[in-house]
Structure formats: C-alpha cells, structure tokens
Scaffold this motif. Structure first.
Motif, PDB file in Angstrom:
ATOM      1  N   UNK A   1      -2.230 -38.380  19.018  1.00 37.94           N
ATOM      2  CA  UNK A   1      -2.007 -38.942  17.680  1.00 37.94           C
ATOM      3  C   UNK A   1      -1.756 -40.443  17.741  1.00 37.94           C
ATOM      4  N   UNK A   2      -0.845 -40.878  18.593  1.00 41.41           N
ATOM      5  CA  UNK A   2      -0.477 -42.301  18.675  1.00 41.41           C
ATOM      6  C   UNK A   2      -1.683 -43.185  18.996  1.00 41.41           C
ATOM      7  N   UNK A   3      -2.432 -42.832  20.024  1.00 43.88           N
ATOM      8  CA  UNK A   3      -3.554 -43.685  20.424  1.00 43.88           C
ATOM      9  C   UNK A   3      -4.703 -43.626  19.421  1.00 43.88           C
ATOM     10  N   UNK A   4      -4.952 -42.471  18.822  1.00 41.97           N
ATOM     11  CA  UNK A   4      -6.036 -42.362  17.844  1.00 41.97           C
ATOM     12  C   UNK A   4      -5.711 -43.154  16.582  1.00 41.97           C
ATOM     13  N   UNK A   5      -4.463 -43.112  16.147  1.00 33.49           N
ATOM     14  CA  UNK A   5      -4.074 -43.830  14.938  1.00 33.49           C
ATOM     15  C   UNK A   5      -4.045 -45.342  15.184  1.00 33.49           C
ATOM     16  N   UNK A   6      -3.589 -45.757  16.348  1.00 35.65           N
ATOM     17  CA  UNK A   6      -3.491 -47.184  16.650  1.00 35.65           C
ATOM     18  C   UNK A   6      -4.870 -47.818  16.759  1.00 35.65           C
ATOM     19  N   UNK A   7      -5.854 -47.071  17.235  1.00 37.88           N
ATOM     20  CA  UNK A   7      -7.188 -47.621  17.405  1.00 37.88           C
ATOM     21  C   UNK A   7      -7.919 -47.844  16.099  1.00 37.88           C
ATOM     22  N   UNK A   8      -7.547 -47.139  15.037  1.00 45.03           N
ATOM     23  CA  UNK A   8      -8.280 -47.241  13.781  1.00 45.03           C
ATOM     24  C   UNK A   8      -7.700 -48.264  12.821  1.00 45.03           C
TER      25      UNK A   8
ATOM     26  N   UNK B   1      -0.994 -54.834  14.909  1.00 45.61           N
ATOM     27  CA  UNK B   1      -0.181 -54.215  15.946  1.00 45.61           C
ATOM     28  C   UNK B   1       0.569 -53.046  15.326  1.00 45.61           C
ATOM     29  N   UNK B   2       0.279 -51.842  15.795  1.00 41.66           N
ATOM     30  CA  UNK B   2       0.912 -50.649  15.257  1.00 41.66           C
ATOM     31  C   UNK B   2       2.254 -50.437  15.925  1.00 41.66           C
ATOM     32  N   UNK B   3       3.314 -50.272  15.122  1.00 42.25           N
ATOM     33  CA  UNK B   3       4.609 -50.010  15.724  1.00 42.25           C
ATOM     34  C   UNK B   3       5.260 -48.734  15.228  1.00 42.25           C
ATOM     35  N   UNK B   4       4.668 -48.039  14.258  1.00 43.03           N
ATOM     36  CA  UNK B   4       5.186 -46.734  13.857  1.00 43.03           C
ATOM     37  C   UNK B   4       4.035 -45.852  13.398  1.00 43.03           C
ATOM     38  N   UNK B   5       3.978 -44.641  13.955  1.00 46.78           N
ATOM     39  CA  UNK B   5       3.015 -43.638  13.527  1.00 46.78           C
ATOM     40  C   UNK B   5       3.823 -42.386  13.198  1.00 46.78           C
ATOM     41  N   UNK B   6       3.803 -42.017  11.937  1.00 46.26           N
ATOM     42  CA  UNK B   6       4.637 -40.912  11.467  1.00 46.26           C
ATOM     43  C   UNK B   6       3.749 -39.767  10.968  1.00 46.26           C
ATOM     44  N   UNK B   7       3.760 -38.605  11.640  1.00 45.78           N
ATOM     45  CA  UNK B   7       2.974 -37.471  11.150  1.00 45.78           C
ATOM     46  C   UNK B   7       3.557 -36.940   9.832  1.00 45.78           C
ATOM     47  N   UNK B   8       2.693 -36.729   8.845  1.00 41.51           N
ATOM     48  CA  UNK B   8       3.130 -36.228   7.550  1.00 41.51           C
ATOM     49  C   UNK B   8       2.774 -34.762   7.351  1.00 41.51           C
ATOM     50  N   UNK B   9       1.587 -34.363   7.804  1.00 42.27           N
ATOM     51  CA  UNK B   9       1.141 -32.984   7.608  1.00 42.27           C
ATOM     52  C   UNK B   9       0.220 -32.566   8.746  1.00 42.27           C
ATOM     53  N   UNK B  10       0.291 -31.301   9.088  1.00 41.31           N
ATOM     54  CA  UNK B  10      -0.567 -30.715  10.124  1.00 41.31           C
ATOM     55  C   UNK B  10      -1.331 -29.553   9.517  1.00 41.31           C
TER      56      UNK B  10
END
Length: 111
Positions: A28-35, A39-48
C-alpha cells in the motif's frame, strides 16, 4: 499540504491467509507514494474490499510416487481506498546561502 484519495488494486500471495493479506498491506505505502506527486508522508487506509481470493492446492511426491505431501498457496486481490497526505516541494521557497572557501579551507575539507 495536499490531500487526495485513491483506490488501489493490489494482489498478494503467501503460504498462509495471513501472509497473503500482509503482502497486500505491505504494498500500500509504495503503490500510493508512486502515484501522487510530491513527498508523501502519510498514507491512511480508509476501506478494504476483497475482489478475489483463491486457495491453490497441489500434492507433491518424492520421485513421483513416494511420500506425498499437500502444498497450499493463497492469493488475494483487494481494492484499498487510501487518503494520501503529501507536501509539494516545488511550492516551498528555499533560502540560498553560498559560502566561498579559501584555498587552505578547501584543501582541509577535501578527503
């Protein structure tokens, strides 16, 4: 700061259900940061959401006839909706400080 939401489709595999799920969450972290730009500093999952889950079974035998054993492999594909918080470094004004070294100082700093 920029806030954006994205939906990622990720696949994970492993010898157990937990490892397959963990493989998805590690991506999740690397896929979200690449798109997202900046500079991405927070990736918060909301729904699965589980798109597909498969259990692959096979029987292996030593020399084709001896010692049968069952092998199990799990594969899970999920849609993960995430909120990304990032900072656009192009919008930050950096102060420029230039320092000129004397010849002796320059030689002392070289290695």
């Amino acid at each position: 700061m920029n806030h954006s939401e994205q939906t990622l489709r990720l696949t994970g595999t492993g010898p157990t259900k937990e490892r397959a799920f963990g493989a998805v969450m590690r991506q999740v972290q690397s896929a979200a940061a690449g798109k997202d730009g900046g500079v991405t500093f927070r990736v918060e999952p909301l729904a699965l959401e589980v798109v597909s889950a498969a259990e692959h079974r096979r029987t292996e035998r030593f020399l084709g006839v001896l010692f049968p054993r069952k092998r199990v492999h799990y594969e899970i594909t999920m849609k993960v909706r995430v909120r990304i918080t990032s900072l656009d470094l192009d919008s930050v004004d950096f102060a420029v400080r230039e320092e000129r070294l004397k010849l002796t100082q320059h030689l002392l700093h070289m290695r």
